[in-house]
Design a protein around this motif. Sequence first.
Motif, PDB file in Angstrom:
ATOM      1  N   UNK A 181      37.982  35.875  42.397  1.00 34.07           N
ATOM      2  CA  UNK A 181      38.531  34.685  41.856  1.00 34.07           C
ATOM      3  C   UNK A 181      37.503  33.681  41.019  1.00 34.07           C
ATOM      4  N   UNK A 228      34.560  34.708  39.228  1.00 31.66           N
ATOM      5  CA  UNK A 228      33.512  35.457  38.499  1.00 31.66           C
ATOM      6  C   UNK A 228      33.060  34.636  37.081  1.00 31.66           C
ATOM      7  N   UNK A 237      25.462  37.608  35.475  1.00 30.11           N
ATOM      8  CA  UNK A 237      24.373  38.904  35.234  1.00 30.11           C
ATOM      9  C   UNK A 237      24.499  39.349  33.640  1.00 30.11           C
ATOM     10  N   UNK A 238      25.349  39.553  33.036  1.00 28.97           N
ATOM     11  CA  UNK A 238      25.567  39.544  31.671  1.00 28.97           C
ATOM     12  C   UNK A 238      25.013  38.675  30.831  1.00 28.97           C
ATOM     13  N   UNK A 249      30.066  36.965  40.627  1.00 27.81           N
ATOM     14  CA  UNK A 249      29.411  36.187  39.591  1.00 27.81           C
ATOM     15  C   UNK A 249      29.657  36.873  38.231  1.00 27.81           C
ATOM     16  N   UNK A 250      30.811  37.365  38.051  1.00 26.57           N
ATOM     17  CA  UNK A 250      30.951  38.293  37.055  1.00 26.57           C
ATOM     18  C   UNK A 250      32.365  38.087  36.194  1.00 26.57           C
ATOM     19  N   UNK A 251      32.681  36.970  36.188  1.00 24.50           N
ATOM     20  CA  UNK A 251      34.140  36.779  35.468  1.00 24.50           C
ATOM     21  C   UNK A 251      33.858  36.339  34.013  1.00 24.50           C
ATOM     22  N   UNK A 252      34.824  36.834  33.195  1.00 26.20           N
ATOM     23  CA  UNK A 252      34.753  36.521  31.757  1.00 26.20           C
ATOM     24  C   UNK A 252      35.879  35.449  31.429  1.00 26.20           C
ATOM     25  N   UNK A 253      35.981  35.030  30.335  1.00 23.20           N
ATOM     26  CA  UNK A 253      37.157  33.938  30.116  1.00 23.20           C
ATOM     27  C   UNK A 253      38.264  35.136  29.909  1.00 23.20           C
ATOM     28  N   UNK A 309      40.723  37.420  29.166  1.00 20.39           N
ATOM     29  CA  UNK A 309      40.614  38.518  28.471  1.00 20.39           C
ATOM     30  C   UNK A 309      41.934  39.358  28.976  1.00 20.39           C
ATOM     31  N   UNK A 310      43.003  39.676  28.411  1.00 22.80           N
ATOM     32  CA  UNK A 310      43.975  40.505  29.124  1.00 22.80           C
ATOM     33  C   UNK A 310      44.536  41.438  28.197  1.00 22.80           C
ATOM     34  N   UNK A 321      41.693  38.154  23.478  1.00 23.37           N
ATOM     35  CA  UNK A 321      40.874  37.059  23.923  1.00 23.37           C
ATOM     36  C   UNK A 321      41.549  35.783  23.075  1.00 23.37           C
TER      37      UNK A 321
END
Lengths: 408, 174
Positions: A54, A56, A60-61, A380-384, A386-387, A391
């Motif tokens: 929940x 992310x 890291x990216x 730590x890895x969520x992106x805005x 995107x489904x 986007x």
Amino acid sequence: MQEEELQKTEKKSAYELFFDIPVGPQHPALKEPAFFKFRVEGERVVGVDVDVSYNHRGIERALEDRNYIQNIYLIERICGICNVAHTLCYAQAVEQLHGKEIPPRANYIRLMMEELARIHSHMLWLGVAAHEIGFDTLFMYVWRDREVVMDLIEMLTGNRVTTAVNTIGGVRRDVSNEAKDKVKKGMNVLEERLKYYRKVALNDPTVNARCSGVGILKPKDAIRLCAVGPTLRASGVKNDVRKDDPYTLHDEVPFNVITFDTMDVFARVLVRIDETLESVNMVRYCLDHMPNGDVRIKLPLSPPVGEAISRVEAPRGELIHYARSNGTKNPERYKVRTPTFENLPSVSEMLTSKSDYEVNIADIPIILASIDPCFSCTARMEFRDVSKGKTWIWSLKELKAHCSKSRR
Amino acid sequence: MEENEVSEALKNKFGKKILEIKIPKKGEKVAEDTLIPEIMEIKVFKRRVFVTVPIEIYKEVIRYLVEELGFNHVQAMTGLDAGKFIEVMLHLGRGITITVRTRIEKDRSVLSTITDLVPGASLHEREIHDLLGVVFEGHPNLTRVIVPEGWPENVYPLRKEYHPEQPKPIREMS
């Protein structure tokens, strides 16, 4: 527990009645978003499924797209409470890539800041744990005394929580002699109070009733499931990165690795209190033995090609950063593994009833809290949004419309 | 166990596969051609050992380290997109850190699981599966754990071909 195993337990039920109780993502006992699905048979918890996806943020990216100086400030924001541990680990990894040592005074200041952060983190946890067992008087006492160390951190770095003290090649602020005296006075106050809390934890019937025999993790399981930090030490396994893989000055500054052998939440409370007392002594040692000199060396922006693994004992356990440099000013890959992620299998084990010990629904909050979970570290890895590959971004107009809608 | 003892033990056990052994100094450059998958290479730093193994003996080496040398703690697993290959690194040990590194092809990225040796590795393997699309054969529950619900299939955010949308300023600066 895995989905398949949950299905297996369903068939074996004595009453043939199981319920799934969802806890989270927003729950008063957990301050951060994580979802737990508990399978219960009456009051007994027989299975648990964890979802941490929940929170992310894609750190890291994002680290790969920024330069090494910008990354210090991004790394610091992985976790508020462990920010000193994260920046220390990052700075060590980059210094290892450069192959440079930092001045001794900087090492002392780093160690002192790390231990001050441990004191404030453990006291915060002690308050939260007291609140979870319904002992709110202890919660308010501990948090009042935590202000002593928060004020010291603010005096030393200019900020209460996000200290920004570590940087590549040393530290950003020196410690003056007046500040040293104030820290010493603060340590005296804290030592007295912590000894009192130790007495409370050992003698108070409330603490004993709610913590003893709850959340058992046997040493064999702790090792098998790769537990780290106070969770592991409370199961009687003597392991601490500061002793096993000494960084900064942990091979010079004397301290004891605290272990406790009752394997339950009570052991985790006492391990943390005793560790805080050790930290108080380490801060005193640093103040007495700090040499004079520079606190920072200048290093070039781009380290040479190479890789480095850096380990730090964060308040919650072993923290690992892996850095790979390709010779440019941005890292090729930066990996962060936080202690809570490593402790999740152990907490699932603690929350499952066994033949010789039962887990009740009422014990869930304190068992979850006993590993000192920090889910914003873990994920730590969520992106805005995107489904299905699409986007979208809100324009200012849409954002304003949304804001005014929610105001109504 | 000291870092040099570990490297000696590994050399004795898997000696035939070793073509080159290097003990570089701190901060020395790592040449790209030393990482080709046929070469097993051991590098030793202070309390750090880097072992590069071909994919065929990856599990054998880990079994030896876990069961016979007693490095039964998985610190972390790092996945890395290295162009045509995906590099998987397993960091083992509580005192010194042994990194077992292997390279797999991007199109057929299949690796055998180590959860039967160390159950604590389960979440690490699921994380790499999520972010880089490596399939761990024999893993009991290889479902998604890191990316949120509704994340599209076959989109792996840590691969280099994935480009996150750059945030645009909502108001132009004058």
